[in-house]
Design a protein around this motif. Sequence first.
Motif, PDB file in Angstrom:
ATOM      1  N   ARG A  32       0.778  -1.248  -0.059  1.00  9.56           N
ATOM      2  CA  ARG A  32       0.072   0.027   0.032  1.00  9.56           C
ATOM      3  C   ARG A  32       0.816   1.228   0.029  1.00  9.56           C
ATOM      4  NH1 ARG A  32      -3.182  -1.962   5.092  1.00  9.56           N
ATOM      5  NH2 ARG A  32      -0.978  -2.105   5.575  1.00  9.56           N
ATOM      6  N   SER A  33       0.460   2.071  -0.653  1.00 12.19           N
ATOM      7  CA  SER A  33       1.180   3.506  -0.809  1.00 12.19           C
ATOM      8  C   SER A  33       0.875   4.422   0.386  1.00 12.19           C
ATOM      9  CB  SER A  33       1.048   4.136  -2.022  1.00 12.19           C
ATOM     10  OG  SER A  33      -0.228   4.295  -2.283  1.00 12.19           O
ATOM     11  N   ASN A  34       1.011   3.904   1.603  1.00  9.33           N
ATOM     12  CA  ASN A  34       0.391   4.681   2.727  1.00  9.33           C
ATOM     13  C   ASN A  34       1.872   5.180   3.724  1.00  9.33           C
ATOM     14  OD1 ASN A  34       1.728   2.325   3.773  1.00  9.33           O
ATOM     15  ND2 ASN A  34      -0.260   1.502   4.714  1.00  9.33           N
ATOM     16  N   GLY A  35       2.961   5.180   2.914  1.00  8.89           N
ATOM     17  CA  GLY A  35       3.982   5.568   4.082  1.00  8.89           C
ATOM     18  C   GLY A  35       4.467   4.612   4.979  1.00  8.89           C
ATOM     19  N   LYS A  36       3.730   3.489   5.037  1.00 12.38           N
ATOM     20  CA  LYS A  36       4.122   2.537   6.098  1.00 12.38           C
ATOM     21  C   LYS A  36       4.473   1.151   5.467  1.00 12.38           C
ATOM     22  CE  LYS A  36       0.759   4.638   9.222  1.00 12.38           C
ATOM     23  NZ  LYS A  36      -0.442   4.243  10.129  1.00 12.38           N
ATOM     24  N   ASP A  37       4.011   0.751   4.520  1.00 11.10           N
ATOM     25  CA  ASP A  37       4.378  -0.546   4.000  1.00 11.10           C
ATOM     26  C   ASP A  37       5.814  -0.237   3.414  1.00 11.10           C
ATOM     27  OD1 ASP A  37       2.285  -1.760   4.615  1.00 11.10           O
ATOM     28  OD2 ASP A  37       1.410  -2.259   2.465  1.00 11.10           O
ATOM     29  N   LEU A  38       6.748  -1.151   3.404  1.00 15.49           N
ATOM     30  CA  LEU A  38       8.031  -1.279   2.859  1.00 15.49           C
ATOM     31  C   LEU A  38       8.037  -1.893   1.610  1.00 15.49           C
ATOM     32  CD1 LEU A  38      10.659  -1.982   5.765  1.00 15.49           C
ATOM     33  CD2 LEU A  38      10.347   0.109   4.476  1.00 15.49           C
ATOM     34  N   ALA A  39       8.305  -1.041   0.544  1.00 14.21           N
ATOM     35  CA  ALA A  39       8.263  -1.583  -0.723  1.00 14.21           C
ATOM     36  C   ALA A  39       9.532  -2.081  -1.274  1.00 14.21           C
ATOM     37  CB  ALA A  39       7.416  -0.648  -1.708  1.00 14.21           C
ATOM     38  N   VAL A  40       9.507  -2.953  -2.049  1.00  8.16           N
ATOM     39  CA  VAL A  40      11.015  -3.360  -2.763  1.00  8.16           C
ATOM     40  C   VAL A  40      10.548  -2.836  -4.047  1.00  8.16           C
ATOM     41  CG1 VAL A  40      12.425  -5.167  -3.851  1.00  8.16           C
ATOM     42  CG2 VAL A  40      11.554  -5.232  -1.572  1.00  8.16           C
ATOM     43  N   PHE A  41      11.543  -1.867  -4.730  1.00  8.55           N
ATOM     44  CA  PHE A  41      11.500  -1.446  -5.990  1.00  8.55           C
ATOM     45  C   PHE A  41      12.443  -1.664  -6.863  1.00  8.55           C
ATOM     46  CE2 PHE A  41       9.596   1.531  -3.340  1.00  8.55           C
ATOM     47  CZ  PHE A  41       8.346   1.991  -4.157  1.00  8.55           C
ATOM     48  N   GLU A  42      12.513  -1.568  -8.318  1.00  7.54           N
ATOM     49  CA  GLU A  42      13.597  -2.110  -9.208  1.00  7.54           C
ATOM     50  C   GLU A  42      13.824  -0.614 -10.140  1.00  7.54           C
ATOM     51  OE1 GLU A  42      14.831  -5.930 -10.921  1.00  7.54           O
ATOM     52  OE2 GLU A  42      13.653  -5.137 -12.408  1.00  7.54           O
ATOM     53  N   ALA A  43      14.953  -0.046 -10.164  1.00  9.07           N
ATOM     54  CA  ALA A  43      15.075   0.963 -11.193  1.00  9.07           C
ATOM     55  C   ALA A  43      16.496   0.810 -11.636  1.00  9.07           C
ATOM     56  CB  ALA A  43      14.982   2.411 -10.620  1.00  9.07           C
ATOM     57  N   PHE A  48      15.955  -1.751  -4.420  1.00 10.29           N
ATOM     58  CA  PHE A  48      16.144  -1.115  -3.277  1.00 10.29           C
ATOM     59  C   PHE A  48      14.620  -1.322  -2.315  1.00 10.29           C
ATOM     60  CE2 PHE A  48      14.850   1.890  -6.568  1.00 10.29           C
ATOM     61  CZ  PHE A  48      13.766   2.632  -5.759  1.00 10.29           C
ATOM     62  N   ILE A  49      14.835  -0.883  -1.170  1.00  8.77           N
ATOM     63  CA  ILE A  49      13.514  -0.871  -0.119  1.00  8.77           C
ATOM     64  C   ILE A  49      13.363   0.478   0.272  1.00  8.77           C
ATOM     65  CG2 ILE A  49      12.929  -1.936   2.068  1.00  8.77           C
ATOM     66  CD1 ILE A  49      14.846  -4.196   1.822  1.00  8.77           C
ATOM     67  N   SER A  50      12.064   0.650   0.286  1.00  5.66           N
ATOM     68  CA  SER A  50      11.628   2.112   0.946  1.00  5.66           C
ATOM     69  C   SER A  50      10.248   2.175   1.175  1.00  5.66           C
ATOM     70  CB  SER A  50      12.127   3.185  -0.150  1.00  5.66           C
ATOM     71  OG  SER A  50      11.656   4.516   0.198  1.00  5.66           O
ATOM     72  N   PRO A  51       9.731   2.779   2.073  1.00  4.81           N
ATOM     73  CA  PRO A  51       8.524   3.076   2.413  1.00  4.81           C
ATOM     74  C   PRO A  51       8.151   4.317   1.264  1.00  4.81           C
ATOM     75  CG  PRO A  51       9.644   4.316   4.304  1.00  4.81           C
ATOM     76  CD  PRO A  51      10.598   3.269   3.210  1.00  4.81           C
ATOM     77  N   PHE A  52       6.822   4.282   0.913  1.00  8.47           N
ATOM     78  CA  PHE A  52       6.535   5.319  -0.146  1.00  8.47           C
ATOM     79  C   PHE A  52       4.979   5.759  -0.046  1.00  8.47           C
ATOM     80  CE2 PHE A  52       4.934   1.504  -1.799  1.00  8.47           C
ATOM     81  CZ  PHE A  52       3.829   1.670  -2.826  1.00  8.47           C
ATOM     82  N   THR A  53       4.659   6.656  -0.871  1.00  9.39           N
ATOM     83  CA  THR A  53       3.368   7.272  -1.228  1.00  9.39           C
ATOM     84  C   THR A  53       3.374   7.938  -2.642  1.00  9.39           C
ATOM     85  OG1 THR A  53       1.594   8.480  -0.212  1.00  9.39           O
ATOM     86  CG2 THR A  53       3.952   9.698  -0.429  1.00  9.39           C
ATOM     87  N   ARG A  54       2.136   8.010  -3.083  1.00  2.25           N
ATOM     88  CA  ARG A  54       2.000   8.207  -4.545  1.00  2.25           C
ATOM     89  C   ARG A  54       1.181   9.753  -4.397  1.00  2.25           C
ATOM     90  NH1 ARG A  54       2.389   4.186  -8.163  1.00  2.25           N
ATOM     91  NH2 ARG A  54       2.046   1.907  -7.087  1.00  2.25           N
ATOM     92  N   PHE A  55       1.644  10.542  -5.484  1.00  4.82           N
ATOM     93  CA  PHE A  55       1.179  11.905  -5.793  1.00  4.82           C
ATOM     94  C   PHE A  55       1.041  11.712  -7.373  1.00  4.82           C
ATOM     95  CE2 PHE A  55       1.090  16.298  -6.596  1.00  4.82           C
ATOM     96  CZ  PHE A  55       0.085  16.717  -5.559  1.00  4.82           C
ATOM     97  N   GLY A  56      -0.336  11.594  -7.719  1.00  8.57           N
ATOM     98  CA  GLY A  56      -0.571  11.628  -9.045  1.00  8.57           C
ATOM     99  C   GLY A  56       0.179  10.377  -9.773  1.00  8.57           C
ATOM    100  N   ASN A  57       1.203  10.668 -10.991  1.00  2.77           N
ATOM    101  CA  ASN A  57       1.924   9.665 -11.523  1.00  2.77           C
ATOM    102  C   ASN A  57       3.561   9.771 -10.835  1.00  2.77           C
ATOM    103  OD1 ASN A  57       2.980  12.034 -12.690  1.00  2.77           O
ATOM    104  ND2 ASN A  57       3.011  11.213 -14.704  1.00  2.77           N
ATOM    105  N   ILE A  59       6.006   8.732  -7.679  1.00  2.38           N
ATOM    106  CA  ILE A  59       6.160   8.010  -6.352  1.00  2.38           C
ATOM    107  C   ILE A  59       7.151   8.972  -5.529  1.00  2.38           C
ATOM    108  CG2 ILE A  59       7.130   5.910  -5.634  1.00  2.38           C
ATOM    109  CD1 ILE A  59       5.858   4.423  -7.918  1.00  2.38           C
ATOM    110  N   LEU A  60       6.628   9.037  -4.346  1.00  7.42           N
ATOM    111  CA  LEU A  60       7.515   9.590  -3.270  1.00  7.42           C
ATOM    112  C   LEU A  60       8.385   8.556  -2.369  1.00  7.42           C
ATOM    113  CD1 LEU A  60       5.422  11.684  -4.290  1.00  7.42           C
ATOM    114  CD2 LEU A  60       5.929  13.149  -2.031  1.00  7.42           C
ATOM    115  N   LEU A  61       9.487   8.267  -2.556  1.00  9.41           N
ATOM    116  CA  LEU A  61      10.153   7.613  -1.743  1.00  9.41           C
ATOM    117  C   LEU A  61      10.547   8.137  -0.329  1.00  9.41           C
ATOM    118  CD1 LEU A  61      12.518   5.886  -4.494  1.00  9.41           C
ATOM    119  CD2 LEU A  61      10.553   5.010  -3.840  1.00  9.41           C
ATOM    120  N   LEU A  62      10.056   7.694   0.596  1.00  8.81           N
ATOM    121  CA  LEU A  62      10.352   8.192   2.144  1.00  8.81           C
ATOM    122  C   LEU A  62      11.080   7.649   2.784  1.00  8.81           C
ATOM    123  CD1 LEU A  62       6.098   8.389   2.648  1.00  8.81           C
ATOM    124  CD2 LEU A  62       7.569   9.968   1.563  1.00  8.81           C
TER     125      LEU A  62
END
Length: 103
Positions: A32-43, A48-57, A59-62
């Motif tokens: 969930r993009s709630n700033g609490k779940d730790l997501a695994v991203f690939e770029a 990498f691992i980071s909590p995140f949230t979304r704003f339109g299109n 992604i804010l890595l917190l």
Amino acid sequence: MESEFKLEVMNDCIGLGLLEGDEVLVSTEQPRSNGKDLAVFEAAGERFISPFTRFGNQILLLGESIQVVREHQVKVIGKVIGGTLGNEKAVAATTASKIQLVN
């Protein structure tokens, strides 16, 4: 169908409570993009691992500092659901940390 796999942390990430060599358990369940779940991203070929949230299109890595990326620049691999820190089980808890797949 959800599956799980382990990833090994490549760099210390004190803010997330992760040290090099720690392993995290990842579910392919979408975080969930709630700033609490730790997501695994690939770029750019790195994960990498980071909590995140979304704003339109975007992604804010917190982490220790907020990084803004466009949705098309990263792929969400899964959600950290647990891990091992030394001999204790723990849920990782905040900046991006490089990881690699554990066979």
